[in-house]
Enzyme design. Structure first.
Site, PDB file in Angstrom:
ATOM      1  N   CYS A 112      33.863  51.207  38.107  1.00 42.48           N
ATOM      2  CA  CYS A 112      32.854  50.653  38.419  1.00 42.48           C
ATOM      3  C   CYS A 112      32.205  49.679  38.884  1.00 42.48           C
ATOM      4  CB  CYS A 112      32.277  50.425  36.888  1.00 42.48           C
ATOM      5  SG  CYS A 112      32.378  49.675  36.338  1.00 42.48           S
ATOM      6  N   GLU A 148      37.208  42.455  34.077  1.00 37.00           N
ATOM      7  CA  GLU A 148      36.556  41.960  34.882  1.00 37.00           C
ATOM      8  C   GLU A 148      36.535  41.016  34.015  1.00 37.00           C
ATOM      9  OE1 GLU A 148      32.558  42.719  33.930  1.00 37.00           O
ATOM     10  OE2 GLU A 148      32.561  42.922  31.759  1.00 37.00           O
ATOM     11  N   ASP A 174      32.390  41.440  38.525  1.00 37.15           N
ATOM     12  CA  ASP A 174      32.441  40.253  36.873  1.00 37.15           C
ATOM     13  C   ASP A 174      34.321  39.507  37.997  1.00 37.15           C
ATOM     14  OD1 ASP A 174      30.505  39.379  36.121  1.00 37.15           O
ATOM     15  OD2 ASP A 174      30.789  41.022  35.457  1.00 37.15           O
ATOM     16  N   HIS A 231      21.948  41.029  40.027  1.00 33.44           N
ATOM     17  CA  HIS A 231      21.765  42.791  39.526  1.00 33.44           C
ATOM     18  C   HIS A 231      20.593  42.808  39.823  1.00 33.44           C
ATOM     19  CE1 HIS A 231      23.789  41.271  36.496  1.00 33.44           C
ATOM     20  NE2 HIS A 231      24.280  43.251  36.011  1.00 33.44           N
ATOM     21  N   ARG A 252      29.034  35.383  41.652  1.00 34.05           N
ATOM     22  CA  ARG A 252      27.907  36.138  42.401  1.00 34.05           C
ATOM     23  C   ARG A 252      26.338  36.306  42.892  1.00 34.05           C
ATOM     24  NH1 ARG A 252      28.970  40.953  37.613  1.00 34.05           N
ATOM     25  NH2 ARG A 252      26.589  42.103  38.817  1.00 34.05           N
TER      26      ARG A 252
END
Ligand code: PEP
Ligand code: MG
Length: 583
Positions: A508, A437, A461, A195, A471
């Site tokens: 996305c 996801e 994801d 993030h 991730r």
């Protein structure tokens, strides 16, 4: 001092930045100090300090309770010592006296008082007493953290522009930054889709992550170059390097300008196949760049950032005002609002949730909302109310099966009935979609497609879960392969299932914003791509040079290959036909 000291990491956000380091060290919080002028300020500061003491005490008592359950006597004794130190009248009075008399902020008063005590202890000829300085250090750090309001807070009141260097930044950290001061991020941990990386891209700041130990190699004030094109960091650059990078920065920024000629051109292939290009946003400040870069709407509005870093949950009205603003700003284009995706690497401070061993697979996103129904309903009410001010769609994260969708629809209907009863306007035909996801959702895409109006593939994801690659773990980031044949097979299944059912399918995740992948995504027949705005024009430029027909033939070849490496090789060859130097 060694010159041109170079470190290599992973590019998280492109661009070049040259500036001074601001080291965010959890154990040595960097605070800028200030003087107090009025009696009110002094009283306020004393109250702030007392509150930090109370909070520290409460935290220690709770920690003591935890360790007592584990029958860990030693730890209990240590915590008791720390609690006693917090009650040490001489020390505490001294700090308050310093605030009053020297008119300095609580953090500086604490620092000075503790330093005095530390000095005193170190002079005592007794090893046990000398050891006590570590307890004082500990209490000082805890108080400082509570004084800053949050454990992870970063306070940058510097006059210069800075490059943030940190071990890791939580989304909570980044939402608090003063973006006018920060030029870039350099992070020990993380991968491309952490993030922090997403936020850096959203803020249009160069960032290199996965640098392992950069926090131990630099100090605040060092000159540093962030090469967010090659994933390189240059510490203590020589004057030649500085000159070279200054020139590169100019060239890079010029190309960025050049890309702007694509702004108002459609995202259409040479043979007329049209793909919609939309933007991902996290915070309202990004809205202007959505318009500046010519996005055809917002394909992913990550609302969780609204919930982070605050004492109370956002109210329905607060959310409504915000969603309304976004809907109005992009109208007639759509905004797809994703409901709260909390958990994983995004935490809320208001809720005292149980710690999970494996939070990414735990109570996050829709699972959390279906458990905390009132929080969920508040958000749904706000989104629905905003839907009468624009084209609003709702999207639900982390769906793993049909039952979740049915539960959601039931709750959504209840909320709609409530609003109707209250005579509050909303779009009765609001479209609902799910993020695909979780691999199970990708596998049963044919069943899920019957339940919703659209799909949006969350590749960040989806790749993480299908390849079992954390991730944000740089140790395994080399295995994070968007072109893995398993991932491409899942994508094909999701897109075909959506189309068989006549629904739109968007993407996305970060994969959607990678120009190199366009021949594949086009060949698979994706309808929409939603990405960080910085990628939009580059993607459009590539799409406009391709043909749908060629990409369809190309994809047939891709599915005959067995490794990500092989696929990448043919992909580069394919794209090099149009762009011989870039890829
Ligand atoms: C994704 O998983 O691809 C996604 C877009 O959601 P997030 O990155 O917020 O988890
Ligand atoms: Mg996701």
């Amino acid at each position: 001092m060694e010159k041109n000291y170079l470190l290599k990491g992973i590019v998280a956000s492109p661009g070049i930045a040259i500036g001074k380091v601001f080291l965010v060290d959890r154990d040595h919080l960097e605070l800028s100090h200030y003087n107090l002028t009025t009696d009110e300020e002094i009283d306020f500061e004393i109250e702030r300090f007392k509150k930090a003491v109370e909070e520290s005490r409460a935290q220690l008592l709770s920690a003591k309770k935890d360790v007592s359950k584990k029958k860990f006597k030693e730890a209990q004794y240590i915590i008791d010592t720390h609690i006693l130190l917090l009650q040490d009248k001489v020390l505490m009075d001294n700090i308050i006296k310093t605030i009053k008399q020297e008119k300095v902020d609580a953090a500086l008063a604490l620092k000075n008082s503790v330093e005095g005590l530390r000095k005193h202890l170190s002079e005592i000829n007794d090893e046990y007493m000398r050891e006590r300085t570590s307890d004082i250090d500990y209490i000082e750090k805890r108080l400082l953290r509570n004084l800053t309001g949050r454990k992870s807070d970063i306070i940058t009141k510097s006059k210069e522009t800075i490059i943030i260097v940190a071990n890791d930044l939580s989304p909570a950290d980044t939402v608090n930054l003063n973006v006018n001061e920060v030029l870039g991020f350099l992070i020990d941990c993380g991968g491309k889709t952490s993030h922090t990386a997403i936020i850096a891209r959203a803020l249009k700041m160069p960032a290199v992550v996965g640098l392992k130990d950069i926090t131990r190699r630099v100090k605040t004030g060092d000159t540093i170059i962030v090469d967010g094109i090659h994933g390189v960091v240059i510490i203590h650059p020589s004057s030649e390097k500085l000159l070279q990078y200054n020139q590169q920065k100019i060239q890079y920024d010029e190309l960025e300008m050049e890309l702007f000629k694509y702004r108002d051109l459609p995202a259409e292939t040479e043979d007329g196949f049209r793909i919609k290009l939309l933007a991902n946003i996290e915070i309202i400040e990004e809205l202007s760049s959505v318009v500046d870069y010519g996005a055809e709407g917002i394909g992913l509005y990550r609302t969780e950032f609204l919930y982070l870093n605050r004492k109370e949950l956002p109210s329905e009205d607060e959310q409504f005002e915000l969603y309304k603003k976004v809907a109005e700003k992009v109208f007639p284009n759509p905004v797809t609002i994703r409901t709260l995706d909390i958990g994983g690497d995004k935490f809320m401070s208001q809720l005292d949730l149980a710690e999970e061993i494996n939070p990414v697979m735990g109570l996050r996103a829709i699972r959390f909302c279906l458990k905390e129904v009132s929080i969920f309903k508040t958000q749904l009410r706000a989104i629905l109310r905003a839907s009468s001010y624009g084209t609003v769609k709702i999207m639900f994260p982390m769906i793993s099966g049909i039952e979740e969708v049915r539960q959601i629809k039931k709750i959504l209907n209840e909320v709609k009935q409530e609003l109707k009863g209250e005579k509050k306007a909303f779009d009765q035909d609001i479209q609902i979609g799910i993020m695909v996801e979780v691999p199970s959702a990708g596998t049963i895409a044919d069943l899920l497609a019957r339940e919703v109006d659209f799909f949006s593939i969350g590749t960040n994801d989806l790749i993480q879960y299908s390849l079992a690659i954390d991730r944000v773990n740089e140790q395994v980031s080399y295995l994070y392969e968007p072109l893995h044949p398993a991932v491409l097979r899942l994508l094909r299944n999701i897109i075909n299932s959506a189309h068989d059912c006549g629904i739109t399918v968007s993407m996305c995740g970060e994969m959607a914003g990678e120009p190199l992948y366009m021949p594949i995504l086009l060949g698979l027949g994706i309808d929409e791509l939603s990405m960080n705005v910085m990628a939009l024009l580059r993607v459009k430029r590539v799409l406009r040079s391709l043909t749908y027909k060629d990409s369809q033939n190309f994809i047939d070849e891709v599915f005959k290959l067995s490794t990500a490496q092989e696929i990448e090789t043919v992909l580069k060859k394919e794209i090099n036909k149009k762009f011989p130097v870039e890829f």
